[in-house]
Design a protein around this motif. Structure first.
Motif, PDB file in Angstrom:
ATOM      1  N   GLU A 193     -17.224 -35.923   7.437  1.00  0.00           N
ATOM      2  CA  GLU A 193     -17.082 -37.120   6.597  1.00  0.00           C
ATOM      3  C   GLU A 193     -15.959 -36.936   5.577  1.00  0.00           C
ATOM      4  OE1 GLU A 193     -21.690 -38.755   6.673  1.00  0.00           O
ATOM      5  OE2 GLU A 193     -21.145 -37.157   5.276  1.00  0.00           O
ATOM      6  N   VAL A 194     -15.886 -35.746   4.997  1.00  0.00           N
ATOM      7  CA  VAL A 194     -14.824 -35.450   4.025  1.00  0.00           C
ATOM      8  C   VAL A 194     -13.458 -35.580   4.701  1.00  0.00           C
ATOM      9  CG1 VAL A 194     -13.769 -33.639   2.607  1.00  0.00           C
ATOM     10  CG2 VAL A 194     -16.253 -33.951   2.586  1.00  0.00           C
ATOM     11  N   SER A 195     -13.323 -34.984   5.866  1.00  0.00           N
ATOM     12  CA  SER A 195     -12.061 -35.028   6.603  1.00  0.00           C
ATOM     13  C   SER A 195     -11.666 -36.464   6.913  1.00  0.00           C
ATOM     14  CB  SER A 195     -12.191 -34.221   7.891  1.00  0.00           C
ATOM     15  OG  SER A 195     -11.001 -34.278   8.638  1.00  0.00           O
ATOM     16  N   GLN A 196     -12.611 -37.227   7.404  1.00  0.00           N
ATOM     17  CA  GLN A 196     -12.338 -38.621   7.764  1.00  0.00           C
ATOM     18  C   GLN A 196     -11.934 -39.439   6.530  1.00  0.00           C
ATOM     19  OE1 GLN A 196     -15.661 -40.880   9.427  1.00  0.00           O
ATOM     20  NE2 GLN A 196     -14.248 -41.729  10.938  1.00  0.00           N
ATOM     21  N   THR A 197     -12.656 -39.275   5.425  1.00  0.00           N
ATOM     22  CA  THR A 197     -12.337 -39.998   4.199  1.00  0.00           C
ATOM     23  C   THR A 197     -10.931 -39.641   3.704  1.00  0.00           C
ATOM     24  OG1 THR A 197     -14.651 -40.128   3.557  1.00  0.00           O
ATOM     25  CG2 THR A 197     -13.037 -40.403   1.793  1.00  0.00           C
ATOM     26  N   CYS A 198     -10.607 -38.355   3.737  1.00  0.00           N
ATOM     27  CA  CYS A 198      -9.292 -37.911   3.266  1.00  0.00           C
ATOM     28  C   CYS A 198      -8.168 -38.477   4.125  1.00  0.00           C
ATOM     29  CB  CYS A 198      -9.216 -36.385   3.232  1.00  0.00           C
ATOM     30  SG  CYS A 198     -10.162 -35.666   1.870  1.00  0.00           S
ATOM     31  N   GLN A 199      -8.389 -38.531   5.427  1.00  0.00           N
ATOM     32  CA  GLN A 199      -7.359 -39.049   6.319  1.00  0.00           C
ATOM     33  C   GLN A 199      -7.244 -40.565   6.225  1.00  0.00           C
ATOM     34  OE1 GLN A 199      -8.272 -37.528  10.236  1.00  0.00           O
ATOM     35  NE2 GLN A 199      -8.038 -35.416   9.570  1.00  0.00           N
ATOM     36  N   LEU A 200      -8.371 -41.260   6.303  1.00  0.00           N
ATOM     37  CA  LEU A 200      -8.345 -42.720   6.333  1.00  0.00           C
ATOM     38  C   LEU A 200      -8.013 -43.349   4.985  1.00  0.00           C
ATOM     39  CD1 LEU A 200     -11.436 -43.461   8.624  1.00  0.00           C
ATOM     40  CD2 LEU A 200      -9.013 -43.516   9.249  1.00  0.00           C
ATOM     41  N   ASN A 201      -8.608 -42.829   3.921  1.00  0.00           N
ATOM     42  CA  ASN A 201      -8.436 -43.459   2.602  1.00  0.00           C
ATOM     43  C   ASN A 201      -7.201 -42.974   1.850  1.00  0.00           C
ATOM     44  OD1 ASN A 201     -10.876 -44.518   3.339  1.00  0.00           O
ATOM     45  ND2 ASN A 201     -11.997 -43.825   1.545  1.00  0.00           N
ATOM     46  N   PHE A 202      -6.764 -41.737   2.134  1.00  0.00           N
ATOM     47  CA  PHE A 202      -5.681 -41.161   1.342  1.00  0.00           C
ATOM     48  C   PHE A 202      -4.508 -40.660   2.183  1.00  0.00           C
ATOM     49  CE2 PHE A 202      -9.728 -40.476  -0.915  1.00  0.00           C
ATOM     50  CZ  PHE A 202      -9.490 -41.276  -2.021  1.00  0.00           C
ATOM     51  N   GLY A 203      -4.616 -40.732   3.497  1.00  0.00           N
ATOM     52  CA  GLY A 203      -3.533 -40.298   4.370  1.00  0.00           C
ATOM     53  C   GLY A 203      -3.242 -38.811   4.300  1.00  0.00           C
ATOM     54  N   VAL A 204      -4.255 -38.008   4.002  1.00  0.00           N
ATOM     55  CA  VAL A 204      -4.070 -36.567   3.844  1.00  0.00           C
ATOM     56  C   VAL A 204      -3.713 -35.920   5.183  1.00  0.00           C
ATOM     57  CG1 VAL A 204      -5.303 -34.401   3.366  1.00  0.00           C
ATOM     58  CG2 VAL A 204      -5.509 -36.336   1.795  1.00  0.00           C
ATOM     59  N   THR A 205      -2.615 -35.162   5.183  1.00  0.00           N
ATOM     60  CA  THR A 205      -2.227 -34.372   6.361  1.00  0.00           C
ATOM     61  C   THR A 205      -2.181 -32.878   6.035  1.00  0.00           C
ATOM     62  OG1 THR A 205       0.146 -34.570   5.936  1.00  0.00           O
ATOM     63  CG2 THR A 205      -0.868 -36.280   7.320  1.00  0.00           C
ATOM     64  N   PHE A 206      -2.261 -32.521   4.744  1.00  0.00           N
ATOM     65  CA  PHE A 206      -2.273 -31.093   4.404  1.00  0.00           C
ATOM     66  C   PHE A 206      -3.620 -30.487   4.803  1.00  0.00           C
ATOM     67  CE2 PHE A 206      -3.260 -33.332   0.348  1.00  0.00           C
ATOM     68  CZ  PHE A 206      -4.489 -32.781   0.042  1.00  0.00           C
ATOM     69  N   PRO A 207      -3.672 -29.168   4.989  1.00  0.00           N
ATOM     70  CA  PRO A 207      -4.903 -28.527   5.452  1.00  0.00           C
ATOM     71  C   PRO A 207      -6.066 -28.660   4.469  1.00  0.00           C
ATOM     72  CG  PRO A 207      -3.030 -27.046   5.715  1.00  0.00           C
ATOM     73  CD  PRO A 207      -2.550 -28.212   4.912  1.00  0.00           C
ATOM     74  N   LEU A 208      -7.221 -28.962   5.041  1.00  0.00           N
ATOM     75  CA  LEU A 208      -8.469 -29.009   4.286  1.00  0.00           C
ATOM     76  C   LEU A 208      -9.396 -27.930   4.820  1.00  0.00           C
ATOM     77  CD1 LEU A 208      -9.102 -32.862   4.280  1.00  0.00           C
ATOM     78  CD2 LEU A 208      -8.412 -31.473   2.318  1.00  0.00           C
ATOM     79  N   PHE A 209     -10.228 -27.428   3.938  1.00  0.00           N
ATOM     80  CA  PHE A 209     -11.165 -26.383   4.300  1.00  0.00           C
ATOM     81  C   PHE A 209     -12.593 -26.905   4.159  1.00  0.00           C
ATOM     82  CE2 PHE A 209      -7.225 -24.322   3.745  1.00  0.00           C
ATOM     83  CZ  PHE A 209      -7.256 -23.235   4.600  1.00  0.00           C
ATOM     84  N   SER A 210     -13.510 -26.153   4.700  1.00  0.00           N
ATOM     85  CA  SER A 210     -14.917 -26.484   4.598  1.00  0.00           C
ATOM     86  C   SER A 210     -15.336 -26.450   3.120  1.00  0.00           C
ATOM     87  CB  SER A 210     -15.705 -25.442   5.397  1.00  0.00           C
ATOM     88  OG  SER A 210     -17.037 -25.818   5.547  1.00  0.00           O
ATOM     89  N   LYS A 211     -16.364 -27.215   2.784  1.00  0.00           N
ATOM     90  CA  LYS A 211     -16.821 -27.255   1.395  1.00  0.00           C
ATOM     91  C   LYS A 211     -17.182 -25.857   0.903  1.00  0.00           C
ATOM     92  CE  LYS A 211     -20.083 -30.382   1.020  1.00  0.00           C
ATOM     93  NZ  LYS A 211     -20.929 -31.570   0.832  1.00  0.00           N
ATOM     94  N   VAL A 212     -16.814 -25.585  -0.346  1.00  0.00           N
ATOM     95  CA  VAL A 212     -17.066 -24.278  -0.949  1.00  0.00           C
ATOM     96  C   VAL A 212     -17.671 -24.439  -2.337  1.00  0.00           C
ATOM     97  CG1 VAL A 212     -15.166 -23.131   0.274  1.00  0.00           C
ATOM     98  CG2 VAL A 212     -14.746 -24.102  -1.995  1.00  0.00           C
ATOM     99  N   ALA A 213     -18.282 -23.364  -2.797  1.00  0.00           N
ATOM    100  CA  ALA A 213     -18.685 -23.260  -4.201  1.00  0.00           C
ATOM    101  C   ALA A 213     -17.514 -22.626  -4.942  1.00  0.00           C
ATOM    102  CB  ALA A 213     -19.933 -22.399  -4.348  1.00  0.00           C
ATOM    103  N   VAL A 214     -17.059 -23.275  -5.994  1.00  0.00           N
ATOM    104  CA  VAL A 214     -15.940 -22.748  -6.782  1.00  0.00           C
ATOM    105  C   VAL A 214     -16.413 -21.980  -8.006  1.00  0.00           C
ATOM    106  CG1 VAL A 214     -14.329 -24.511  -5.952  1.00  0.00           C
ATOM    107  CG2 VAL A 214     -15.619 -24.927  -8.055  1.00  0.00           C
ATOM    108  N   ASN A 215     -17.709 -22.047  -8.282  1.00  0.00           N
ATOM    109  CA  ASN A 215     -18.332 -21.351  -9.408  1.00  0.00           C
ATOM    110  C   ASN A 215     -19.698 -20.822  -8.973  1.00  0.00           C
ATOM    111  OD1 ASN A 215     -16.361 -22.018 -11.403  1.00  0.00           O
ATOM    112  ND2 ASN A 215     -17.267 -24.043 -11.632  1.00  0.00           N
ATOM    113  N   GLY A 216     -20.273 -19.971  -9.816  1.00  0.00           N
ATOM    114  CA  GLY A 216     -21.663 -19.548  -9.636  1.00  0.00           C
ATOM    115  C   GLY A 216     -21.860 -18.408  -8.653  1.00  0.00           C
TER     116      GLY A 216
END
Length: 157
Positions: A76-99
């Motif tokens: 869903e994240v990938s689809q939203t980024c491509q369709l809504n924002f035209g993202v072509t740069f690499p995306l990664f799986s969801k991560v925890a950035v803290n904790g």
């Protein structure tokens, strides 16, 4: 140490060594498609398009750690980024950035930027600029617009 010691899972579930980006100027950003700052996707894509031929790359790391602003699946994240924002740069799986489940890459990034903006990632769209040798050069606050990174990026190119 550098970012090249780390691996991460791509949004399509493949392990990727960050050593693959050796020689690149890299911008690592924790993202969220439901965040009020989500329009920065457009600016990040513009930076990527402007400088990609000079070995510059944006790496997006979705995270759901701030007010549940990235609740969807990787697909869903990938689809939203491509369709809504035209993202072509690499995306990664969801991560925890803290904790306690913090991704090792973000542990390294936050440790390397322990100055004024340092410590824990405070919000979505925190940006880490990496030089061609894999070293963290600068950290930018979430509200810093991508277009405002141009001078810093051009110094590294």
């Amino acid at each position: 140490m550098s970012i090249y010691q780390f691996t991460a899972t791509t949004i399509d579930h493949k392990e990727k060594s960050l050593k693959d980006y050796e020689g690149y100027c890299v911008l690592i950003v924790n993202t969220a498609t439901k965040c009020g700052l989500k329009n920065q996707f457009n600016g990040l894509e513009a930076l990527y398009q402007k400088y990609k031929d000079q070995k510059f790359i944006v790496l997006g790391f979705p995270s759901n750690q701030f007010l549940n602003q990235e609740p969807g699946t990787d697909e869903e994240v990938s689809q939203t980024c491509q369709l809504n924002f035209g993202v072509t740069f690499p995306l990664f799986s969801k991560v925890a950035v803290n904790g306690k489940n913090q991704h090792p890459l973000f542990h390294y990034l936050t440790k390397e930027t322990s100055g004024l903006l340092g410590g824990a990632v405070k919000w979505n769209f925190t940006k880490f600029l990496i030089d061609r040798n894999g070293n963290v050069v600068e950290r930018f606050a979430p509200k810093t617009e991508p277009k405002d990174l141009t001078t810093a990026i051009e110094k590294l190119l």
